[in-house]
Design a protein around this motif. Structure first.
Motif, PDB file in Angstrom:
ATOM      1  N   LEU A   1      62.496  90.985  31.095  1.00 28.31           N
ATOM      2  CA  LEU A   1      62.805  89.632  30.640  1.00 28.31           C
ATOM      3  C   LEU A   1      62.962  88.668  31.812  1.00 28.31           C
ATOM      4  O   LEU A   1      62.502  87.522  31.765  1.00 28.31           O
ATOM      5  CB  LEU A   1      64.083  89.650  29.800  1.00 28.31           C
ATOM      6  CG  LEU A   1      63.952  90.060  28.335  1.00 28.31           C
ATOM      7  CD1 LEU A   1      65.316  90.040  27.655  1.00 28.31           C
ATOM      8  CD2 LEU A   1      62.989  89.119  27.598  1.00 28.31           C
ATOM      9  N   LEU A   2      63.623  89.121  32.875  1.00 30.84           N
ATOM     10  CA  LEU A   2      63.826  88.245  34.028  1.00 30.84           C
ATOM     11  C   LEU A   2      62.507  87.893  34.715  1.00 30.84           C
ATOM     12  O   LEU A   2      62.291  86.749  35.110  1.00 30.84           O
ATOM     13  CB  LEU A   2      64.768  88.921  35.031  1.00 30.84           C
ATOM     14  CG  LEU A   2      66.249  88.973  34.639  1.00 30.84           C
ATOM     15  CD1 LEU A   2      67.044  89.746  35.675  1.00 30.84           C
ATOM     16  CD2 LEU A   2      66.812  87.565  34.483  1.00 30.84           C
ATOM     17  N   THR A   3      61.639  88.874  34.854  1.00 31.43           N
ATOM     18  CA  THR A   3      60.364  88.589  35.513  1.00 31.43           C
ATOM     19  C   THR A   3      59.476  87.686  34.670  1.00 31.43           C
ATOM     20  O   THR A   3      58.627  86.969  35.204  1.00 31.43           O
ATOM     21  CB  THR A   3      59.604  89.894  35.801  1.00 31.43           C
ATOM     22  OG1 THR A   3      59.436  90.615  34.579  1.00 31.43           O
ATOM     23  CG2 THR A   3      60.351  90.742  36.780  1.00 31.43           C
ATOM     24  N   ALA A   4      59.652  87.703  33.359  1.00 33.54           N
ATOM     25  CA  ALA A   4      58.850  86.828  32.501  1.00 33.54           C
ATOM     26  C   ALA A   4      59.197  85.360  32.697  1.00 33.54           C
ATOM     27  O   ALA A   4      58.421  84.484  32.325  1.00 33.54           O
ATOM     28  CB  ALA A   4      59.041  87.206  31.036  1.00 33.54           C
ATOM     29  N   SER A   5      60.362  85.085  33.276  1.00 28.88           N
ATOM     30  CA  SER A   5      60.783  83.694  33.449  1.00 28.88           C
ATOM     31  C   SER A   5      60.033  82.992  34.563  1.00 28.88           C
ATOM     32  O   SER A   5      60.234  81.789  34.756  1.00 28.88           O
ATOM     33  CB  SER A   5      62.290  83.636  33.730  1.00 28.88           C
ATOM     34  OG  SER A   5      62.587  84.301  34.956  1.00 28.88           O
ATOM     35  N   ASP A   6      59.178  83.703  35.311  1.00 25.79           N
ATOM     36  CA  ASP A   6      58.454  83.015  36.375  1.00 25.79           C
ATOM     37  C   ASP A   6      57.477  81.991  35.835  1.00 25.79           C
ATOM     38  O   ASP A   6      56.978  81.147  36.586  1.00 25.79           O
ATOM     39  CB  ASP A   6      57.715  84.022  37.266  1.00 25.79           C
ATOM     40  CG  ASP A   6      56.574  84.714  36.533  1.00 25.79           C
ATOM     41  OD1 ASP A   6      56.433  84.524  35.322  1.00 25.79           O
ATOM     42  OD2 ASP A   6      55.839  85.477  37.180  1.00 25.79           O
ATOM     43  N   VAL A   7      57.209  82.046  34.525  1.00 27.43           N
ATOM     44  CA  VAL A   7      56.351  81.014  33.937  1.00 27.43           C
ATOM     45  C   VAL A   7      56.979  79.642  34.065  1.00 27.43           C
ATOM     46  O   VAL A   7      56.293  78.616  34.130  1.00 27.43           O
ATOM     47  CB  VAL A   7      56.048  81.355  32.456  1.00 27.43           C
ATOM     48  CG1 VAL A   7      57.281  81.171  31.590  1.00 27.43           C
ATOM     49  CG2 VAL A   7      54.911  80.501  31.927  1.00 27.43           C
ATOM     50  N   LEU A   8      58.304  79.574  34.106  1.00 28.11           N
ATOM     51  CA  LEU A   8      58.990  78.292  34.260  1.00 28.11           C
ATOM     52  C   LEU A   8      58.671  77.666  35.610  1.00 28.11           C
ATOM     53  O   LEU A   8      58.663  76.446  35.757  1.00 28.11           O
ATOM     54  CB  LEU A   8      60.505  78.480  34.106  1.00 28.11           C
ATOM     55  CG  LEU A   8      60.969  79.036  32.768  1.00 28.11           C
ATOM     56  CD1 LEU A   8      62.478  79.232  32.776  1.00 28.11           C
ATOM     57  CD2 LEU A   8      60.563  78.101  31.635  1.00 28.11           C
ATOM     58  N   LEU A   9      58.413  78.500  36.621  1.00 32.71           N
ATOM     59  CA  LEU A   9      58.046  77.972  37.923  1.00 32.71           C
ATOM     60  C   LEU A   9      56.720  77.236  37.862  1.00 32.71           C
ATOM     61  O   LEU A   9      56.535  76.198  38.506  1.00 32.71           O
ATOM     62  CB  LEU A   9      57.969  79.129  38.930  1.00 32.71           C
ATOM     63  CG  LEU A   9      57.648  78.765  40.371  1.00 32.71           C
ATOM     64  CD1 LEU A   9      58.740  77.868  40.934  1.00 32.71           C
ATOM     65  CD2 LEU A   9      57.512  80.012  41.224  1.00 32.71           C
ATOM     66  N   LEU A  10      55.780  77.753  37.086  1.00 28.90           N
ATOM     67  CA  LEU A  10      54.487  77.081  36.930  1.00 28.90           C
ATOM     68  C   LEU A  10      54.639  75.723  36.275  1.00 28.90           C
ATOM     69  O   LEU A  10      53.920  74.782  36.566  1.00 28.90           O
ATOM     70  CB  LEU A  10      53.554  77.948  36.088  1.00 28.90           C
ATOM     71  CG  LEU A  10      52.777  79.041  36.826  1.00 28.90           C
ATOM     72  CD1 LEU A  10      51.972  79.844  35.839  1.00 28.90           C
ATOM     73  CD2 LEU A  10      51.882  78.433  37.864  1.00 28.90           C
ATOM     74  N   LEU A  11      55.591  75.599  35.365  1.00 31.00           N
ATOM     75  CA  LEU A  11      55.749  74.358  34.640  1.00 31.00           C
ATOM     76  C   LEU A  11      56.253  73.240  35.541  1.00 31.00           C
ATOM     77  O   LEU A  11      56.122  72.065  35.206  1.00 31.00           O
ATOM     78  CB  LEU A  11      56.722  74.554  33.465  1.00 31.00           C
ATOM     79  CG  LEU A  11      56.348  75.682  32.500  1.00 31.00           C
ATOM     80  CD1 LEU A  11      57.336  75.735  31.355  1.00 31.00           C
ATOM     81  CD2 LEU A  11      54.943  75.500  31.985  1.00 31.00           C
ATOM     82  N   ALA A  12      56.864  73.611  36.665  1.00 32.11           N
ATOM     83  CA  ALA A  12      57.355  72.599  37.589  1.00 32.11           C
ATOM     84  C   ALA A  12      56.253  72.063  38.494  1.00 32.11           C
ATOM     85  O   ALA A  12      56.465  71.102  39.220  1.00 32.11           O
ATOM     86  CB  ALA A  12      58.472  73.187  38.447  1.00 32.11           C
ATOM     87  N   LEU A  13      55.078  72.681  38.462  1.00 31.06           N
ATOM     88  CA  LEU A  13      53.968  72.277  39.311  1.00 31.06           C
ATOM     89  C   LEU A  13      52.885  71.593  38.489  1.00 31.06           C
ATOM     90  O   LEU A  13      52.737  71.846  37.302  1.00 31.06           O
ATOM     91  CB  LEU A  13      53.355  73.491  40.014  1.00 31.06           C
ATOM     92  CG  LEU A  13      54.283  74.294  40.933  1.00 31.06           C
ATOM     93  CD1 LEU A  13      53.560  75.530  41.427  1.00 31.06           C
ATOM     94  CD2 LEU A  13      54.749  73.455  42.097  1.00 31.06           C
ATOM     95  N   ARG A  14      52.130  70.743  39.153  1.00 31.92           N
ATOM     96  CA  ARG A  14      50.957  70.164  38.496  1.00 31.92           C
ATOM     97  C   ARG A  14      49.942  71.255  38.252  1.00 31.92           C
ATOM     98  O   ARG A  14      49.856  72.225  38.993  1.00 31.92           O
ATOM     99  CB  ARG A  14      50.373  69.066  39.397  1.00 31.92           C
ATOM    100  CG  ARG A  14      49.193  68.332  38.781  1.00 31.92           C
ATOM    101  CD  ARG A  14      48.901  67.063  39.566  1.00 31.92           C
ATOM    102  NE  ARG A  14      48.604  67.334  40.947  1.00 31.92           N
ATOM    103  CZ  ARG A  14      47.380  67.600  41.413  1.00 31.92           C
ATOM    104  NH1 ARG A  14      46.362  67.660  40.589  1.00 31.92           N
ATOM    105  NH2 ARG A  14      47.191  67.837  42.694  1.00 31.92           N
TER     106      ARG A  14
END
Length: 571
Positions: A156-169
């Motif tokens: 579950l924790l590793t799946a949260s890296d998608v949030l990092l993509l959302l902060a980028l163009r």
């Protein structure tokens, strides 16, 4: 004498000045063109590769380093062809498959349902399998760093890296996103540095290690051959071919265009722009001025991130290769060869080196160490053994390298899902929806296996994901080779030189009855257009033969692996 000395000094200074200018020009181009190779190299040392390399080193020592090098060469060949396709044509591999198969002159529905859509399904399966392996590898790394953390919680924790993509163009739109490429480069070099430190602490027989890069009889043993097939299947990644072809279409030398001024068209709920990250909001009333309320901003943000763009509002794209126009010759010449060099250096200097270090570490610790273990080593086994034999700091570095590898590879796989869905079926969701969808498809089976079966199930799932990727790979490589071998697809128009272009104005000696009319000029335009020269960037006969030879090796390896699994040899 003084004059000769002064002349020699001036010549030396002039030579140094030219050398500095050339060096600076090369460095400037390298800084601008570098990035795509590092991003694509991530796919070639993901957690799936770690598992296979650890197994190879623990069972056969350094002998299969030759296979690691061979698989790296295969990957370099295929990846450079994907970059060539994107740079010359301006379209990624998935979009080319749609142009090739969606509107065939005969039997359109058969081509779509029997070839195009199954190929799209295979590409999605490959991406889901890749993302599944990255999730599992990152979860394993977190459990190594935090032993009390349950395996399912790590997933579950590793799946949260998608949030990092959302902060980028969105890195797939227009100009390259250097912040994104810098992030991936940092993660890659964390892996490389950690592995180098661990290797320096392990007792490696470097003479035997370098001998391992030469072919030996061990490679052709039945058990070693099966492991070698696993190395090839885990190294050449289908999703990286889609990603590399898409990133190669970006203009890396021209300055980024200024943002368009807001108009009535850009404030519509659905935009005709191909950039899927433009702001979508309702057209405000003409009499309303000043900043909007927090509620309105929130509603607009939710609509922007969770919208579905109707296909009727999508821009009209070419439906066949005959309607598509390739990139200008200036663009191709400016990007193609720099991109190929970037790809070769990144894959050879990063991917092959990191995979080799993992195998060398496994051979030094397991095969040549006093462990008493005869079976293949897993990721958990490597961590535990490093902790007891080399030391806890080395084991922590191993876990950090695995975590960086899994996170960077997971980001790349998610972006590849975006390229595949848009290219094959023009499925246009917002970046948030696309990334969440891709991530959830890999998250569900990872959570189920982690919660129900634990470490043993995770290891089995990692192996299964690599088998799926190996089976899918030939279906992706074949259209890539076919497209890059086609002269009609890989040709770029070259404008006629002024001296060779036919003159439309009469010569002084010619009789002129009447001035040239606009109709005469318009009639001459098609004639000039038909005389445009073309520059062919398709593969040569030798390169085509090498490409299909590699494809045939991959097919035979798959057949052998499937038969071996059926007979229980790979268990």
């Amino acid at each position: 004498m003084t004059t000769q000395t002064q002349t020699k000094s001036d010549g030396t200074l002039g030579w140094l000045s030219r050398a500095r200018s050339v060096t600076w020009a090369i460095a400037l181009h390298a800084m601008k063109s570098a990035g795509v190779g590092i991003v694509c190299a991530v796919a070639y040392f993901d957690p799936g590769n770690w598992g296979v390399d650890l197994q190879a080193g623990s069972e056969f020592g350094y002998k299969l380093l030759f296979v690691v090098l061979l698989a790296g060469i295969f990957a370099i060949f295929m990846q450079t062809q994907a970059s060539r396709l994107g740079c010359v044509t301006g379209l990624d591999l998935a979009s080319h498959c749609r142009l090739l198969l969606h509107d065939r002159p005969k039997h359109k529905l058969l081509w779509r349902w029997l070839v195009l859509y199954p190929l799209y399904a295979l590409a999605e399966i490959a991406i889901i399998s890749t993302d599944l392996a990255e999730l599992l590898g990152s979860a394993i790394a977190l459990c190594m760093l935090f032993p009390t953390l349950p395996l399912w919680a790590g997933v579950l924790l590793t799946a949260s890296d998608v949030l990092l993509l959302l902060a980028l163009r969105d890195p797939m739109r227009g100009q390259p996103v250097r912040l994104f490429e810098l992030l991936i480069a940092v993660l890659v070099f964390i892996v490389l540095i950690c592995m180098a430190i661990i290797i320096s602490k392990a007792r490696v027989h470097w003479g035997d290690a370098f001998d391992g890069f030469l072919p030996s009889k061990t490679v052709f043993r039945s058990d070693a051959l099966y492991t070698s097939i696993g190395i090839i299947g885990a190294t050449v990644m289908p999703h990286s071919l889609f990603l590399g072809s898409a990133l190669a279409t970006q203009d890396r030398f021209s300055p980024a265009p200024p943002p368009p001024k807001p108009t009535a068209l850009t404030t519509m709920d659905s935009t005709l722009s191909t950039d899927s990250e433009v702001t979508i909001s309702s057209t405000p009333p003409a009499n309303k001025r000043g900043p909007r309320s927090l509620l309105e901003y929130t509603i607009a943000s939710v609509r922007r991130h969770f919208r579905v763009l109707p296909s009727t509002l999508l821009p009209d794209l070419p439906m066949s290769h005959a309607e598509h126009e390739n990139k200008p010759l200036e663009f191709v010449r400016a990007h193609l060869y720099y991109g190929i060099v970037d790809m070769v250096v990144s894959l050879l200097g990063l991917a092959v080196v990191i995979n080799s270090l993992i195998l060398i570490l496994s051979a030094a610790v397991f095969f040549n160490g006093d462990t008493g273990s005869t079976g293949p080593a897993s990721l958990f086994d490597a961590y535990d053994l490093l902790k007891t034999t080399v030391g806890k700091p080395a084991a922590i570095l191993f876990a950090l390298a695995l975590l960086a590898s899994g996170q960077s590879s997971s980001i790349i796989a998610t972006l590849a899902g975006q390229i595949v869905s848009e290219g094959f079926i023009r499925w246009r969701l917002s970046p948030v929806m696309r990334r969440l969808f891709t991530r959830c498809l890999g998250l569900v089976p990872a959570l189920v296996v982690a919660a129900a079966l634990g470490r043993a199930g995770i290891d089995t799932l990692l192996v299964a994901s690599q088998v799926i990727l190996s089976i899918v790979l030939p279906f992706i490589v074949f259209p890539l080779l076919w497209l890059t071998s086609s002269k009609s697809i890989m040709s770029v128009k070259k404008p006629l030189e002024r001296s060779t272009a036919p003159s439309l104005s009469p010569s002084p000696g010619d009789a002129v009855d009447s001035p040239a009319s606009p109709a005469d000029s318009s009639a001459a335009a098609p004639a000039l257009e038909g005389q445009l020269e073309t520059v062919d960037f398709s593969l040569g006969k030798i390169t085509i033969g090498v490409g299909y030879g590699i494809w045939l090796i991959i097919v035979m390896a798959n057949v052998y692996a499937i038969v071996g699994l059926g007979l229980g040899e790979g268990a």
